[in-house]
Each structure stands twice: as C-alpha cells, then as structure tokens.
Design a protein around this motif. Structure first.
Motif, PDB file in Angstrom:
ATOM      1  N   LEU A 299       0.828  -1.205   0.000  1.00 43.81           N
ATOM      2  CA  LEU A 299       0.000   0.000   0.000  1.00 43.81           C
ATOM      3  C   LEU A 299       0.867   1.262   0.000  1.00 43.81           C
ATOM      4  CD1 LEU A 299      -2.794  -1.082   2.524  1.00 43.81           C
ATOM      5  CD2 LEU A 299      -3.032  -0.786   0.057  1.00 43.81           C
ATOM      6  N   LYS A 300       1.942   1.219   0.782  1.00 45.67           N
ATOM      7  CA  LYS A 300       2.849   2.372   0.794  1.00 45.67           C
ATOM      8  C   LYS A 300       3.467   2.580  -0.581  1.00 45.67           C
ATOM      9  CE  LYS A 300       6.983   4.351   2.813  1.00 45.67           C
ATOM     10  NZ  LYS A 300       8.193   4.138   3.647  1.00 45.67           N
ATOM     11  N   GLU A 301       3.915   1.487  -1.182  1.00 43.61           N
ATOM     12  CA  GLU A 301       4.555   1.569  -2.492  1.00 43.61           C
ATOM     13  C   GLU A 301       3.606   2.123  -3.549  1.00 43.61           C
ATOM     14  OE1 GLU A 301       6.604  -1.534  -5.675  1.00 43.61           O
ATOM     15  OE2 GLU A 301       6.737  -1.957  -3.522  1.00 43.61           O
ATOM     16  N   GLN A 302       2.304   1.844  -3.380  1.00 44.19           N
ATOM     17  CA  GLN A 302       1.330   2.310  -4.369  1.00 44.19           C
ATOM     18  C   GLN A 302       0.707   3.648  -4.003  1.00 44.19           C
ATOM     19  OE1 GLN A 302      -1.091  -1.398  -5.216  1.00 44.19           O
ATOM     20  NE2 GLN A 302       0.053  -1.199  -7.140  1.00 44.19           N
ATOM     21  N   GLY A 303       1.232   4.301  -2.951  1.00 40.35           N
ATOM     22  CA  GLY A 303       0.865   5.690  -2.717  1.00 40.35           C
ATOM     23  C   GLY A 303       0.020   5.992  -1.505  1.00 40.35           C
ATOM     24  N   PHE A 304      -0.334   4.978  -0.698  1.00 42.65           N
ATOM     25  CA  PHE A 304      -1.176   5.228   0.472  1.00 42.65           C
ATOM     26  C   PHE A 304      -0.352   5.776   1.634  1.00 42.65           C
ATOM     27  CE2 PHE A 304      -3.931   2.365  -1.887  1.00 42.65           C
ATOM     28  CZ  PHE A 304      -5.188   2.914  -1.653  1.00 42.65           C
ATOM     29  N   ASN A 305      -1.024   6.569   2.490  1.00 42.73           N
ATOM     30  CA  ASN A 305      -0.371   7.201   3.636  1.00 42.73           C
ATOM     31  C   ASN A 305      -0.972   6.816   4.981  1.00 42.73           C
ATOM     32  OD1 ASN A 305      -0.687   9.585   1.304  1.00 42.73           O
ATOM     33  ND2 ASN A 305       1.406   9.291   2.067  1.00 42.73           N
ATOM     34  N   LEU A 306      -2.294   6.560   5.008  1.00 36.69           N
ATOM     35  CA  LEU A 306      -3.002   6.358   6.279  1.00 36.69           C
ATOM     36  C   LEU A 306      -3.860   5.101   6.235  1.00 36.69           C
ATOM     37  CD1 LEU A 306      -3.931   7.368   9.095  1.00 36.69           C
ATOM     38  CD2 LEU A 306      -5.682   8.718   7.916  1.00 36.69           C
ATOM     39  N   LEU A 307      -3.737   4.266   7.295  1.00 34.93           N
ATOM     40  CA  LEU A 307      -4.550   3.068   7.450  1.00 34.93           C
ATOM     41  C   LEU A 307      -5.596   3.310   8.533  1.00 34.93           C
ATOM     42  CD1 LEU A 307      -1.690   0.376   7.601  1.00 34.93           C
ATOM     43  CD2 LEU A 307      -2.818   1.309   5.566  1.00 34.93           C
ATOM     44  N   CYS A 308      -6.880   3.234   8.157  1.00 38.12           N
ATOM     45  CA  CYS A 308      -7.963   3.348   9.137  1.00 38.12           C
ATOM     46  C   CYS A 308      -8.191   1.982   9.780  1.00 38.12           C
ATOM     47  CB  CYS A 308      -9.245   3.822   8.457  1.00 38.12           C
ATOM     48  SG  CYS A 308      -9.131   5.485   7.802  1.00 38.12           S
ATOM     49  N   MET A 309      -8.201   1.935  11.102  1.00 40.10           N
ATOM     50  CA  MET A 309      -8.293   0.662  11.812  1.00 40.10           C
ATOM     51  C   MET A 309      -9.517   0.539  12.706  1.00 40.10           C
ATOM     52  SD  MET A 309      -4.370  -0.275  12.705  1.00 40.10           S
ATOM     53  CE  MET A 309      -3.220  -0.656  11.364  1.00 40.10           C
ATOM     54  N   ALA A 310     -10.392   1.536  12.704  1.00 46.28           N
ATOM     55  CA  ALA A 310     -11.638   1.425  13.468  1.00 46.28           C
ATOM     56  C   ALA A 310     -12.612   0.584  12.653  1.00 46.28           C
ATOM     57  CB  ALA A 310     -12.217   2.801  13.759  1.00 46.28           C
ATOM     58  N   ASN A 311     -12.525  -0.728  12.838  1.00 45.93           N
ATOM     59  CA  ASN A 311     -13.446  -1.645  12.155  1.00 45.93           C
ATOM     60  C   ASN A 311     -13.618  -2.913  12.979  1.00 45.93           C
ATOM     61  OD1 ASN A 311     -11.436  -3.736  11.170  1.00 45.93           O
ATOM     62  ND2 ASN A 311     -10.598  -1.908  10.147  1.00 45.93           N
ATOM     63  N   ASN A 312     -14.593  -3.724  12.611  1.00 39.61           N
ATOM     64  CA  ASN A 312     -15.008  -4.860  13.431  1.00 39.61           C
ATOM     65  C   ASN A 312     -14.128  -6.093  13.307  1.00 39.61           C
ATOM     66  OD1 ASN A 312     -16.362  -4.656  10.776  1.00 39.61           O
ATOM     67  ND2 ASN A 312     -17.141  -6.688  11.270  1.00 39.61           N
ATOM     68  N   HIS A 313     -13.016  -6.011  12.557  1.00 40.63           N
ATOM     69  CA  HIS A 313     -12.101  -7.154  12.465  1.00 40.63           C
ATOM     70  C   HIS A 313     -10.695  -6.845  12.976  1.00 40.63           C
ATOM     71  CE1 HIS A 313     -14.708 -10.038  10.503  1.00 40.63           C
ATOM     72  NE2 HIS A 313     -15.116  -9.082   9.686  1.00 40.63           N
ATOM     73  N   ILE A 314     -10.437  -5.607  13.322  1.00 40.74           N
ATOM     74  CA  ILE A 314      -9.059  -5.240  13.670  1.00 40.74           C
ATOM     75  C   ILE A 314      -8.593  -5.921  14.956  1.00 40.74           C
ATOM     76  CG2 ILE A 314      -9.507  -3.173  15.065  1.00 40.74           C
ATOM     77  CD1 ILE A 314      -6.840  -3.640  12.262  1.00 40.74           C
ATOM     78  N   MET A 315      -9.532  -6.376  15.814  1.00 35.39           N
ATOM     79  CA  MET A 315      -9.169  -7.049  17.065  1.00 35.39           C
ATOM     80  C   MET A 315      -9.338  -8.562  16.976  1.00 35.39           C
ATOM     81  SD  MET A 315      -7.964  -4.787  19.070  1.00 35.39           S
ATOM     82  CE  MET A 315      -7.916  -5.701  20.614  1.00 35.39           C
ATOM     83  N   ASP A 316      -9.480  -9.102  15.767  1.00 35.65           N
ATOM     84  CA  ASP A 316      -9.701 -10.546  15.611  1.00 35.65           C
ATOM     85  C   ASP A 316      -8.573 -11.381  16.215  1.00 35.65           C
ATOM     86  OD1 ASP A 316     -12.054 -10.018  14.356  1.00 35.65           O
ATOM     87  OD2 ASP A 316     -11.524 -10.908  12.427  1.00 35.65           O
ATOM     88  N   PHE A 317      -7.358 -10.831  16.252  1.00 33.06           N
ATOM     89  CA  PHE A 317      -6.220 -11.551  16.818  1.00 33.06           C
ATOM     90  C   PHE A 317      -5.670 -10.837  18.058  1.00 33.06           C
ATOM     91  CE2 PHE A 317      -6.837 -13.324  12.728  1.00 33.06           C
ATOM     92  CZ  PHE A 317      -6.380 -14.630  12.798  1.00 33.06           C
TER      93      PHE A 317
END
Length: 381
Positions: free
Chosen positions: A67-85
């Motif tokens: 994602l960084k290589e393709q130009g992204f800067n920010l990852l949003c992590m407020a979602n219902n799977h981010i705590m699955d592990f």
C-alpha cells in the motif's frame, strides 16, 4: 488545491507482494497529496484468534508495504475485524505500519490512542481526521476501561466533542465511519441521522465503509456524506471471485472554499483493482435516487428482510439449549456442517452477546418489529 484520496475496505489474503492496484489506479492514489484506506484486518503472524461469533480475518504482512509503495499514507483501523487476533495482532500491525512510515488511526492499546484524531498540514490546508466504527467485537465503549485495547466507537460522546474541537483548529474535518448493514445499497436511517448530526457539529465530509457494496452520497448543507464506498480490495473466500464494482473519492480542498470531489470508479479483475471503463462503472443516479423517493419503502423492506433471514434465526439459535434456528431445514444443515467439520461449534453466549452489541442489527430488528406491530395493531408503535 489539496487532493485527498479515500477508498473503502481492504483485506489481502492472496497477494504476496501486497500490490493490489493496477498501475493506472496506483497513479491516481500516488498523485493525491494524501491517500487513505480502511485496513479491515490485522496482518498475519501476530496474536491468536480471539473468542468471537464471526469470522477471523487477517492479511499478508506485505500488504502494508504494498500500500505504501502504491501511494497510500493512512490506514484506518476502526473496524469490526481489527481485534480478531487480539492486542498482540493489533500492535503487530500498528508497529509494522510505523516501521514502514505509514500512519494509523482509529484503534490502539488504550482509549487515548484509539480515539486520537490526526491533524495534517498539507500545503496551506489544515485537515482534521477522525476514524470510528459502530459497536461490534473490539469496541471501546462506555463499559470499557481507559486502558483497554480496541477501536473507537462512533456513538461515543467523545467523537462529537472531537468534531467540535477540530472544527475550531482546522480548515476541514473528515469523519471516516465504519457502520451499516452489509450487502445492502442503502444506509439505515439511524446512520443517516448520525452522519448529518456530525455535519451539524462541523464535519465537512463523512465517508462510510463496512457494507461491502457501494451506497449513494448526498450534500447536506455545506457538507458531503458518502454512505459506503464499498470494497476496494477484498479477496476472502466470499469475495475472491467478485468484481466488487465500486468507487473511491478524491476530495478537493481549497482554503475558504466549499469542499468538492471527483469519484474514481474501479472493480477487481484478475486479482487486481482496476480503473473501470464506463460499462463497468456503478450508477450513481440509481444509488442516489434510492436515498430520495423510494427510501422509506426500501428501508422497510431491508429491515424486514435482514431481521427475518439473518437476525431472528441467529437470536433463536443463540437462546435455545438445542441446535434450532427457527426452521428444520436450516437447523439440520447447521448440525450436519458441525458434524463434518465445516462449521465450528458455536458458543451461544458469545453469539448472543455479539448480536446484541451489533448496532446495525439492533436498528434493523427494532424497526422490523415496529413494522410488524403496526401491521397487526395499526396506529402508534
């Protein structure tokens, strides 16, 4: 003028190099001054699957670098799977992002970290960003301790206070929301009102994700509301063979001017997100029309359907001591799937908890039963 690219949900199981976009789409992402995505699940290799009722999603560790290589800067992590592990999975993901120079928002090891907004100065524009999700597995809500890990809750009063505060400090305020019923192309009424309330407090744009399909957008006073961008790249078992025709947006920000945007239409083809030619572009006119004339009728139908086909059977199953979900046929299928190992035995208390916590399910069930009551008895609910 400052350009901000925002896309929907990303889960990458398949791409070892983490490169999920075609060259032409990656160029659009990279040419924006700041690019944002919803990072739907933690990376592999950290933590263990947590007790919960739904699926456990994870993604290739290389996804963040791709994602960084393709130009992204920010990852949003407020979602219902981010705590699955668990906390270990969350922190492994955040640390990997930091190591690669990517920013994260919306989740953390405590309340302060999870709810902390981002303020970015880009050119002459000061931009405030908030990321929050409806109450599901992993939420930090009013019953959570200040040191509990998880994600920011979209209905917490602290979100309202943040919007008011950021509006005083920033030229523009964006709320990245993760909420709604999955697989429906209209938003629930409760989320429409919540998002409009955010705008009344000072938000200039609300951008939604979670339904996995695109929904329409509307102008509300001087603000923009995009109810769901749909999937950007999702290659789990249920989505790997789907085109996921959807859209992203490029917000155009100029000082002392109203925010505007351009849509970026895309779909998945041969395992890559491609820019869509006209014949594969979603129809905004249809999606937006669903927010107007027929909205009430469509909303009633959606609430009744999801309650009868999804919520009621799950509630029934979770509350009974024997494996019955309301019909003999589906119950026998469930029993057989458990016997042959295609489905794990459910912890019914956990299932009941997660059903009750799910705000979109609550809204749908409540409205469906109100409609049933009105049909039976007429008059007031």
């Amino acid at each position: 003028m400052v350009k901000v690219f925002i896309c929907g949900d990303i889960v990458n199981y398949q791409k070892n190099d983490g490169l999920i976009c075609s060259g032409s789409l990656a160029k659009v992402v990279a040419e924006a001054d700041y690019s944002i995505c919803n990072f739907e699940a933690p990376i592999e290799g950290f933590g263990e699957p947590q007790p919960k009722s739904g699926p456990h999603h994870y993604q290739k560790k290389s996804t963040i670098n791709g994602l960084k290589e393709q130009g992204f800067n920010l990852l949003c992590m407020a979602n219902n799977h981010i705590m699955d592990f668990g906390t270990v999975g969350l922190m492994g993901t955040i640390n990997e992002a930091k190591k690669l120079g990517m920013e994260t928002i919306g989740a953390g090891v405590n309340f302060e970290q999870a709810y902390k907004p981002i303020i970015k100065s880009i050119g002459d524009i000061k931009l405030g960003i908030i990321n929050a999700c409806e109450a599901q597995f992993g939420v930090i809500d009013y019953f959570s301790g200040l040191e509990q890990s998880g994600y920011a809750w979209i209905n917490h009063s602290f979100i309202d206070k943040q919007i008011i505060k950021l509006k005083k400090e920033c030229d523009f305020v964006i709320v990245l929301a993760h909420a709604g019923l999955e697989h429906y192309n209209i938003p629930q009424k409760e989320w429409r009102w919540r998002y409009k309330h955010f705008c009344d407090l000072g938000a200039d744009a609300i951008i939604g994700s979670h339904p996995h399909v695109p929904q329409g957008f509307e102008n509300y006073n001087d603000s923009l509301i995009f109810y769901s961008l749909g999937n950007f790249y999702f290659d789990s078992k249920n989505f790997i063979n789907k085109e996921d025709r959807s859209y992203s947006i490029v917000l155009r920000l100029e000082k002392n001017k109203k925010m505007n945007f351009e849509p970026v239409f895309h779909h998945k083809e041969q395992g890559i997100v491609q820019l869509s030619m006209q014949e594969k572009q979603i129809d905004f006119k249809i999606l937006n029309s669903n927010l107007d004339n027929d909205y009430e009728k469509l909303h009633d139908q959606m609430s009744l359907t999801v309650y009868r086909k999804k919520i009621k059977p799950k509630y029934t199953f979770s509350l009974l001591h024997f494996p019955f979900d309301g019909t003999i046929k589906s119950s026998l299928k469930r029993i057989l799937a458990t016997i042959v190992g295609k489905q794990k035995k459910k912890d019914k208390d956990t299932l009941a908890l997660h059903l009750l916590r799910n705000e979109s399910y609550y809204f749908a069930a409540k409205h469906a039963l109100e409609l049933v009551f009105k049909d039976k008895y007429g008059g007031n609910k």
